[in-house]
Every structure is written in structure tokens, then in C-alpha cells.
Scaffold this motif. Structure first.
Motif, PDB file in Angstrom:
ATOM      1  N   ASN A   1      10.220  -0.701   2.148  1.00  8.66           N
ATOM      2  CA  ASN A   1       9.846   0.408   1.014  1.00  8.66           C
ATOM      3  C   ASN A   1      10.385   0.094  -0.262  1.00  8.66           C
ATOM      4  O   ASN A   1      11.506   0.379  -0.599  1.00  8.66           O
TER       5      ASN A   1
ATOM      6  N   GLY B   1      -2.850   3.549   3.392  1.00 11.10           N
ATOM      7  CA  GLY B   1      -2.389   2.361   3.918  1.00 11.10           C
ATOM      8  C   GLY B   1      -2.670   2.172   5.263  1.00 11.10           C
ATOM      9  O   GLY B   1      -2.848   1.143   6.052  1.00 11.10           O
ATOM     10  N   THR B   2      -2.444   3.219   6.292  1.00 15.22           N
ATOM     11  CA  THR B   2      -2.865   3.388   7.514  1.00 15.22           C
ATOM     12  C   THR B   2      -4.602   2.877   7.836  1.00 15.22           C
ATOM     13  O   THR B   2      -4.750   2.066   8.722  1.00 15.22           O
TER      14      THR B   2
ATOM     15  N   ASP C   1       3.714   9.007  -2.301  1.00 17.63           N
ATOM     16  CA  ASP C   1       2.916   9.944  -1.178  1.00 17.63           C
ATOM     17  C   ASP C   1       1.682  10.697  -2.223  1.00 17.63           C
ATOM     18  O   ASP C   1       0.978  11.195  -1.574  1.00 17.63           O
TER      19      ASP C   1
ATOM     20  N   ASP D   1       3.676   6.307   5.833  1.00 15.72           N
ATOM     21  CA  ASP D   1       2.706   6.757   5.206  1.00 15.72           C
ATOM     22  C   ASP D   1       2.348   8.158   5.248  1.00 15.72           C
ATOM     23  O   ASP D   1       2.242   8.608   6.517  1.00 15.72           O
TER      24      ASP D   1
ATOM     25  N   LYS E   1       5.539  -0.539   1.036  1.00 12.22           N
ATOM     26  CA  LYS E   1       5.443   0.584   0.527  1.00 12.22           C
ATOM     27  C   LYS E   1       5.380   0.530  -1.016  1.00 12.22           C
ATOM     28  O   LYS E   1       6.694   0.496  -1.536  1.00 12.22           O
TER      29      LYS E   1
ATOM     30  N   ASP F   1       0.722  -1.106  -0.182  1.00  9.72           N
ATOM     31  CA  ASP F   1       0.019   0.085  -0.055  1.00  9.72           C
ATOM     32  C   ASP F   1       1.025   1.323  -0.156  1.00  9.72           C
ATOM     33  O   ASP F   1       1.995   1.165  -0.389  1.00  9.72           O
ATOM     34  N   THR F   2       0.362   2.513   0.566  1.00  8.39           N
ATOM     35  CA  THR F   2       1.098   3.660   0.437  1.00  8.39           C
ATOM     36  C   THR F   2       1.980   3.676   1.847  1.00  8.39           C
ATOM     37  O   THR F   2       2.677   4.706   2.188  1.00  8.39           O
ATOM     38  N   GLY F   3       2.225   2.553   2.655  1.00 12.42           N
ATOM     39  CA  GLY F   3       2.742   2.359   3.913  1.00 12.42           C
ATOM     40  C   GLY F   3       1.944   2.279   4.992  1.00 12.42           C
ATOM     41  O   GLY F   3       0.733   2.426   4.713  1.00 12.42           O
ATOM     42  N   VAL F   4       2.417   2.591   6.251  1.00  9.33           N
ATOM     43  CA  VAL F   4       1.473   2.726   7.448  1.00  9.33           C
ATOM     44  C   VAL F   4       2.302   3.645   8.494  1.00  9.33           C
ATOM     45  O   VAL F   4       3.335   3.690   8.552  1.00  9.33           O
TER      46      VAL F   4
END
Ligand SMILES: [Ca+2]
Ligand SMILES: [Ca+2]
Ligand SMILES: [Ca+2]
Ligand SMILES: [Ca+2]
Length: 411
Positions: free
Chosen positions: A172, A187-188, A220, A182, A216, A153-156
Motif C-alpha cells: 500500500n 481495482g477489484t 479511496d 479497496d 495500492k 490500482d485502488t487496491g483489491v
């Protein structure tokens, strides 16, 4: 189609989602447009040889994609010098852009007394791990304990108080030197629906004890590349992930992505993806959800009706809550999310519950992913047209039924 007195909300969200999907190229998209994936023939594995072929063709190597015996390159004019079938080259194809499948909406909220989000309640996940219904998890084994779930995803936000305990060291892809942070919140949010913890505050996830490995793959602005996803899948295989949640999609059928997905499936991973937010209209399921190895998830609202914006088609395998989903957001806060992005983690979390409760390798192939998939399908509550259909797949996700099937545990 009835929206239970909320037609404007549904429509507004559909418009927002469409506008989002159509956003002009971000930097990641430009990057993808200049890149190609060069796949070498099976057995043609000498790295020096591959590198020299790439160099001679006037291309710049970006990275290796070992699971599909390929190299990601940047084309610099001399791209046509590489010919399929020559110099060990099996295939050359363009990289493609991936986009996320959900939108966060409304004002972020501060932490409050713990609540059970309606989606987790609707699929009866809490009936699996909270037998006396006091929002207190009873027994790790029933709550996804120890199951490794990768979140591509976009990270967390790794230090979110409602996630921290379940976050493990991820990766990442976008910037390997940095942790998978994130900056967007998508993602979070997905992480919270999957495994927000039992801490008497905020929300509870579908599998409150499952382990989240953030990978990730999106920047962003919410964009990533297919080559980045292939790299992430390689990481998932190497690090023995058991479930992979993919709340993103692409409109392009890239053979290299399908090959990497097949590798991940063959290694035993349960693969879950959002179908996309391209509805109404049939045959709109995006990739990778469209691939047969992947559990394709459509989105329902609180009336158990498929949302107007959910993609649909014969590949839809199961439906799960995806509208007005309260979950974790940046800065330790909470927010509502809309999209098939929000539906997918209900399925990934349920897969974790099935695995932690103990599922037998019925077909004795040394893996349990096909059995998990079968449990999800067979327990789904049929909705819409009788039997499997292109809106709901096998029906609405039913965690209690999926975990409690006779023969799958000693409950
Ligand atoms: Ca309890
Ligand atoms: Ca909580
Ligand atoms: Ca098996
Ligand atoms: Ca049906």
C-alpha cells in the motif's frame, strides 16, 4: 460510427467519464501540488548528503525514490533555494496527479452460476485454458499459473470469493501501514477481468490461475500521485513482478515517471496501461500509456468497434474489450464497468497466459517482455484502417493467437 443500437448508453458513459476526469481536486491532488521530485545526478548517491541538501533548501523530505536516485519533497517556501546543476541536483520537477480510467455503473449483482464475460470470450482466452468449453479450466500451465501480475490500482478486495485464491501479498503506497484494501471497487473490478477464479460461481478472468499482487497507488477517491507510481514500480522490480497493469493515467509528462518506467521495462517487466477515456479526437493518449516502453490499450465494445470515449493516437498498441464488462466488485458482488481501465487487464491477463505457456527469449537478452509484446502485436486481429492505426493499434487482442503461435510452445 455505429453503436449497435446503443447510442445513448455510449454517450451517457462518455459524459460520466468526462465528468469524473474533471472532478475538482481531492486531497491527493492538493498533496501532489505541494510536492516536488528532486532528482540527483548519477553517482551522487550518499543519502546523508542528499538529505542535508534537501534540509538546507528548506524542504521537507517525504520519501526516497531509489530507482531514479531521487527524493520526494514538500516545498515550504524555500523551494527556489535548490538549483539544477548545483549540489548534485540533476533536475527538480513537480509531482502530478493520476486518475483512474474507468467507471462502474448500474446495480451490483449477487454471485450467480459462473458466466464467461463477453470480453474474455471475445479475445478467445477461454480457448487457451478451456479446450472443451465447459467453463472448467483444463491445466494450470495454460491459465497463467504462477505468473506474478502487479495491479497498480485502488487496491483489491482480498477476500472476494472469486479472487481470494489468486491474491498475494501486495503493498500500500498510499498508507504503507495498511494492507492494499479497496474501498472504491475499481481495482477489484480490474482484478476480476485479469484473474477471477474457476470456482463455478461469478465470472472467469482472462488468466484464472495468474497471481495478483495488489499495489495500492490510488486513494479511496481514485486519485494518486506520480511519485507514488514510481515507488510502486520500485516495489515491482524488487519483488520480481512479470506483468504490471496500470489502469490509470495522467496528462502530464513527468520525466521521472518515464525514467522509472524505463527501469521497470529494462528489468524485464511487461508494462500495460489504459490509454485514457478522452475521445473522440486524435492524439489523446495519456501517460504512462504514451511512453514507448508501455503497451497502450484502447477500448472496444461488443461490436468490435472502438468506443467513442476511448483515447486514440499513434501510441495505441492494441485494442481490447472495455464497454459493459462484468467483473468483481466490493462485498463479494459483481458490477459492469466502462473504460480503458477495463480493457487493459484483458491484455495483462493474456500476457500472463503467454508467459505461463512458455515463451522463448528469442533475442537472448535474458528477458521475455519484448517477446511477449511481439506475440501480442503479431496475433492481433486488424480492425479499422488496414495495418496499425491510431484507434486500434495493431488490432483487437487475440489471446488464442498470441499463445498458440508456432515456435512459442509445443501445443
Ligand atoms: Ca474445460
Ligand atoms: Ca468464478
Ligand atoms: Ca528477450
Ligand atoms: Ca487497423
Amino acid at each position: 460510427m455505429v453503436f449497435n443500437g446503443r447510442p445513448f448508453t455510449a454517450l451517457a458513459v462518455a459524459v460520466i467519464l468526462l465528468a469524473f476526469a474533471g472532478t475538482a481536486f481531492a486531497s491527493t491532488a492538493q498533496q501532489a501540488g505541494a510536492r516536488s521530485i528532486v532528482v540527483f545526478q548519477k553517482g551522487f548517491v550518499d543519502q546523508d548528503q542528499k538529505d542535508s541538501i534537501i534540509k538546507k533548501a528548506g524542504m521537507k523530505k517525504i520519501k526516497n525514490l531509489n530507482i531514479i536516485n531521487a527524493v520526494v519533497v514538500e516545498r515550504e517556501g524555500g523551494a527556489s533555494a535548490l538549483t539544477e546543476g548545483l549540489n548534485g541536483v540533476l533536475r527538480m520537477e513537480n509531482d502530478a496527479v493520476i486518475h483512474l480510467q474507468g467507471k462502474l455503473k448500474g446495480h451490483p449483482q449477487k454471485e450467480s452460476d459462473e458466466v464467461l464475460p463477453w470480453g474474455v470470450d471475445r479475445i478467445d482466452a477461454n480457448d487457451v485454458w478451456d479446450r472443451n468449453h465447459d467453463l472448467d479450466v483444463d491445466g494450470q500451465r495454460w491459465a497463467g499459473s504462477g505468473v506474478k501480475v502487479a495491479l497498480l490500482d485502488t487496491g483489491v478486495e482480498m477476500n472476494h470469493p472469486d479472487l481470494r485464491k489468486n491474491i498475494k501479498k501486495g503493498y500500500n503506497v498510499v498508507d504503507p501501514k495498511k494492507p492494499p484494501y479497496d474501498a472504491l471497487g475499481h481495482g477489484t473490478h480490474v482484478a476480476g477481468t485479469l484473474a477471477a477464479v474457476d470456482n463455478r460461481a461469478g465470472v472467469l478472468g482472462t488468466a484464472p490461475k495468474a497471481l495478483i499482487y495488489p499495489v495500492k497507488v490510488m486513494d479511496d477517491e481514485g486519485y494518486g500521485t506520480v511519485s507514488g507510481v514510481i515507488e510502486a514500480l520500485e516495489w515491482c522490480i524488487e519483488n520480481r513482478m512479470q506483468v504490471v497493469n496500470m489502469s490509470f493515467g495522467t496528462y502530464e509528462d513527468v520525466q521521472s515517471l518515464h525514467d522509472a518506467i524505463a527501469e521497470a521495462y529494462d528489468s524485464g517487466i511487461v508494462l500495460v496501461a489504459a490509454v485514457g477515456n478522452d475521445g473522440p479526437g486524435n492524439d489523446t493518449v495519456e501517460y504512462p500509456a504514451r511512453y514507448t516502453e508501455v503497451i497502450a490499450v484502447s477500448a472496444t465494445d461488443s461490436t468490435d468497434t472502438v468506443t467513442e470515449w476511448s483515447s486514440s493516437g499513434p501510441e495505441v498498441e492494441i485494442a481490447a474489450p472495455g464497454a459493459d464488462i462484468l467483473s468483481t466488485f466490493l462485498d463479494g458482488e459483481y458490477i459492469a464497468g466502462y473504460g480503458t481501465s477495463m480493457a487493459a487487464p484483458h491484455v495483462s491477463g493474456t500476457a500472463a497466459l503467454i508467459i505461463s505457456s512458455g515463451i522463448k527469449d528469442k533475442n537472448k537478452d535474458g528477458r521475455i517482455n519484448s517477446e511477449v509484446r511481439e506475440a501480442l502485436r503479431e496475433s492481433a486481429t486488424d480492425l479499422g484502417d488496414p495495418g496499425r492505426d491510431s484507434l486500434y493499434g495493431h488490432g483487437l487482442l487475440n489471446a488464442k493467437g498470441a499463445v498458440g503461435r508456432p515456435g512459442h510452445n509445443e501445443r
